[in-house]
Design a protein around this motif. Sequence first.
Motif, PDB file in Angstrom:
ATOM      1  N   LYS A 193      15.839  13.763 -49.495  1.00  0.00           N
ATOM      2  CA  LYS A 193      16.404  14.087 -50.800  1.00  0.00           C
ATOM      3  C   LYS A 193      15.952  13.069 -51.845  1.00  0.00           C
ATOM      4  N   ASP A 194      15.781  13.522 -53.086  1.00  0.00           N
ATOM      5  CA  ASP A 194      15.534  12.582 -54.185  1.00  0.00           C
ATOM      6  C   ASP A 194      16.774  11.705 -54.356  1.00  0.00           C
ATOM      7  N   ILE A 195      16.560  10.395 -54.488  1.00  0.00           N
ATOM      8  CA  ILE A 195      17.682   9.453 -54.616  1.00  0.00           C
ATOM      9  C   ILE A 195      17.480   8.619 -55.873  1.00  0.00           C
ATOM     10  N   HIS A 196      18.528   8.501 -56.664  1.00  0.00           N
ATOM     11  CA  HIS A 196      18.523   7.707 -57.886  1.00  0.00           C
ATOM     12  C   HIS A 196      19.350   6.440 -57.626  1.00  0.00           C
ATOM     13  N   ILE A 197      18.695   5.280 -57.772  1.00  0.00           N
ATOM     14  CA  ILE A 197      19.293   3.990 -57.406  1.00  0.00           C
ATOM     15  C   ILE A 197      19.593   3.202 -58.674  1.00  0.00           C
TER      16      ILE A 197
ATOM     17  N   ALA B 293       7.772   4.481 -46.415  1.00  0.00           N
ATOM     18  CA  ALA B 293       6.444   4.471 -47.036  1.00  0.00           C
ATOM     19  C   ALA B 293       5.342   4.470 -45.980  1.00  0.00           C
ATOM     20  N   ARG B 294       5.525   3.754 -44.871  1.00  0.00           N
ATOM     21  CA  ARG B 294       4.529   3.747 -43.806  1.00  0.00           C
ATOM     22  C   ARG B 294       4.368   5.141 -43.191  1.00  0.00           C
ATOM     23  N   GLN B 295       5.495   5.825 -43.019  1.00  0.00           N
ATOM     24  CA  GLN B 295       5.408   7.189 -42.488  1.00  0.00           C
ATOM     25  C   GLN B 295       4.651   8.104 -43.446  1.00  0.00           C
ATOM     26  N   LYS B 296       4.886   7.923 -44.728  1.00  0.00           N
ATOM     27  CA  LYS B 296       4.285   8.811 -45.719  1.00  0.00           C
ATOM     28  C   LYS B 296       2.789   8.572 -45.884  1.00  0.00           C
ATOM     29  N   PHE B 297       2.369   7.308 -45.851  1.00  0.00           N
ATOM     30  CA  PHE B 297       0.983   6.990 -46.202  1.00  0.00           C
ATOM     31  C   PHE B 297       0.127   6.499 -45.031  1.00  0.00           C
ATOM     32  N   HIS B 298       0.758   6.014 -43.974  1.00  0.00           N
ATOM     33  CA  HIS B 298      -0.007   5.431 -42.877  1.00  0.00           C
ATOM     34  C   HIS B 298       0.050   6.296 -41.625  1.00  0.00           C
TER      35      HIS B 298
ATOM     36  N   LYS C  97       1.826   9.189 -41.076  1.00  0.00           N
ATOM     37  CA  LYS C  97       1.733  10.603 -41.457  1.00  0.00           C
ATOM     38  C   LYS C  97       2.129  11.535 -40.315  1.00  0.00           C
ATOM     39  N   ASN C  98       3.147  11.113 -39.544  1.00  0.00           N
ATOM     40  CA  ASN C  98       3.642  11.954 -38.457  1.00  0.00           C
ATOM     41  C   ASN C  98       4.563  13.054 -38.967  1.00  0.00           C
ATOM     42  N   ILE C  99       5.180  12.794 -40.126  1.00  0.00           N
ATOM     43  CA  ILE C  99       6.113  13.757 -40.703  1.00  0.00           C
ATOM     44  C   ILE C  99       5.829  13.882 -42.198  1.00  0.00           C
ATOM     45  N   SER C 100       6.314  14.963 -42.785  1.00  0.00           N
ATOM     46  CA  SER C 100       6.222  15.123 -44.227  1.00  0.00           C
ATOM     47  C   SER C 100       7.393  14.396 -44.886  1.00  0.00           C
ATOM     48  N   VAL C 101       7.101  13.598 -45.913  1.00  0.00           N
ATOM     49  CA  VAL C 101       8.149  12.892 -46.662  1.00  0.00           C
ATOM     50  C   VAL C 101       8.019  13.329 -48.121  1.00  0.00           C
ATOM     51  N   PRO C 102       8.637  14.442 -48.485  1.00  0.00           N
ATOM     52  CA  PRO C 102       8.387  15.047 -49.800  1.00  0.00           C
ATOM     53  C   PRO C 102       9.288  14.532 -50.920  1.00  0.00           C
ATOM     54  N   ASN C 103      10.295  13.751 -50.597  1.00  0.00           N
ATOM     55  CA  ASN C 103      11.286  13.376 -51.621  1.00  0.00           C
ATOM     56  C   ASN C 103      10.804  12.217 -52.480  1.00  0.00           C
ATOM     57  N   GLN C 104      11.516  11.978 -53.590  1.00  0.00           N
ATOM     58  CA  GLN C 104      11.203  10.895 -54.520  1.00  0.00           C
ATOM     59  C   GLN C 104      12.394   9.928 -54.607  1.00  0.00           C
ATOM     60  N   LEU C 105      12.082   8.645 -54.748  1.00  0.00           N
ATOM     61  CA  LEU C 105      13.102   7.616 -54.955  1.00  0.00           C
ATOM     62  C   LEU C 105      12.908   7.023 -56.342  1.00  0.00           C
ATOM     63  N   TYR C 106      14.012   6.812 -57.065  1.00  0.00           N
ATOM     64  CA  TYR C 106      13.965   6.288 -58.435  1.00  0.00           C
ATOM     65  C   TYR C 106      14.866   5.057 -58.524  1.00  0.00           C
TER      66      TYR C 106
ATOM     67  N   ASN D 186       6.081   0.552 -52.142  1.00  0.00           N
ATOM     68  CA  ASN D 186       6.917   1.298 -51.202  1.00  0.00           C
ATOM     69  C   ASN D 186       7.320   2.670 -51.737  1.00  0.00           C
ATOM     70  N   ASP D 187       6.513   3.194 -52.678  1.00  0.00           N
ATOM     71  CA  ASP D 187       6.676   4.569 -53.149  1.00  0.00           C
ATOM     72  C   ASP D 187       8.000   4.799 -53.879  1.00  0.00           C
ATOM     73  N   VAL D 188       8.431   3.802 -54.655  1.00  0.00           N
ATOM     74  CA  VAL D 188       9.638   3.948 -55.464  1.00  0.00           C
ATOM     75  C   VAL D 188       9.235   4.011 -56.933  1.00  0.00           C
ATOM     76  N   ASN D 189       9.706   5.015 -57.646  1.00  0.00           N
ATOM     77  CA  ASN D 189       9.472   5.151 -59.085  1.00  0.00           C
ATOM     78  C   ASN D 189      10.473   4.276 -59.835  1.00  0.00           C
ATOM     79  N   VAL D 190       9.986   3.471 -60.750  1.00  0.00           N
ATOM     80  CA  VAL D 190      10.856   2.574 -61.513  1.00  0.00           C
ATOM     81  C   VAL D 190      11.077   3.141 -62.905  1.00  0.00           C
ATOM     82  N   VAL D 191      12.340   3.230 -63.296  1.00  0.00           N
ATOM     83  CA  VAL D 191      12.718   3.776 -64.598  1.00  0.00           C
ATOM     84  C   VAL D 191      13.418   2.678 -65.392  1.00  0.00           C
ATOM     85  N   SER D 192      12.915   2.358 -66.584  1.00  0.00           N
ATOM     86  CA  SER D 192      13.548   1.337 -67.418  1.00  0.00           C
ATOM     87  C   SER D 192      14.208   1.986 -68.617  1.00  0.00           C
ATOM     88  N   LEU D 193      15.384   1.477 -68.943  1.00  0.00           N
ATOM     89  CA  LEU D 193      16.144   1.946 -70.100  1.00  0.00           C
ATOM     90  C   LEU D 193      16.692   0.729 -70.832  1.00  0.00           C
ATOM     91  N   PRO D 194      16.956   0.840 -72.136  1.00  0.00           N
ATOM     92  CA  PRO D 194      17.530  -0.303 -72.863  1.00  0.00           C
ATOM     93  C   PRO D 194      18.814  -0.789 -72.199  1.00  0.00           C
TER      94      PRO D 194
END
Length: 306
Positions: free
Chosen positions: A203-207, A227-232, A234-243, A264-272
Amino acid sequence: MKNLVLLIGNDINNISAGQSWKDLLQDILTFCHIKDCVEIDDKKPFPLLYEEIFLTAIRKQKIREKDLKAFIASKTAEIRPNEIHHAIRALQPHDVLTTNYEFTLEGSTPMDNTSLIREKFYSIFRKYTMDNINYWHIHGDCLNPMSINLGFEHYGGQLQLMRNYVVTGTMYTNPEVPKLSLLRRMHNNQVFHHSWIDLFFTKDIHIFGLSLDFVETDLWWLLTYRARQKFHHKNISVPNQLYYYIPEEYVLTSKFKLDLLKANDVNVVSLPGKNKLAYYKGIINRLSDIKHNTVADSNKKTVLYT
């Protein structure tokens, strides 16, 4: 409409008036009668500082750890809710993961534990469901003081069980607990979200409100392994996004951590973030837009790393 999954840390509690973290540490030293024996220093990683406090106290005062953790539970239970806690509930997320021990996110102390199993010490399945929201207390909760994850030894035990759950499989006697590892179940398309750990791969997770200090070894291991499973491997599909949400004023000084999150495949979101209350309201507004699928393209500029 999306089902939101959130991971929330202690910083949202800092909006409420009350005791600071340093005040709590001093109260712990006083409770243990070792105020003159242990020096509070920011250079000491807290899980090891906790071990210093407990081991010093047990040698000098023969204090029991369950009494120490019961005291800490009682102090954290005094934290008062604020409007951000209310706003989070109003979002009606499907799942809320939290490192917090108290129940300000729930709004009241839950009557029933809805976990798959009752855990005394560790928190692989620790869940309370209230008003159709699943609250996963991943570092323990005040109702079960011995579950509160503070020390280095506790982090080690938690990580051991997490790795078993993800990689090798479990040995729980409850027949409802899956014996196969999460990786094997994902490979077989048999993921039923028994544990909060499942959500990190599905699941997409917002942190937000979580500093993600490097002492959080369990969470950093989980990010790295995902991240290792997703990019190295590759035994399973890891389709979700982390923010990961951060005040834009901290971006430059936190670059070392943001670089690691990016790897580690985490999207960083900055806000004021100069005004803490306004900062968290900004996150809530953005999450509301995401839930209702109304996020404008202009919001994409807040993502630092993708």
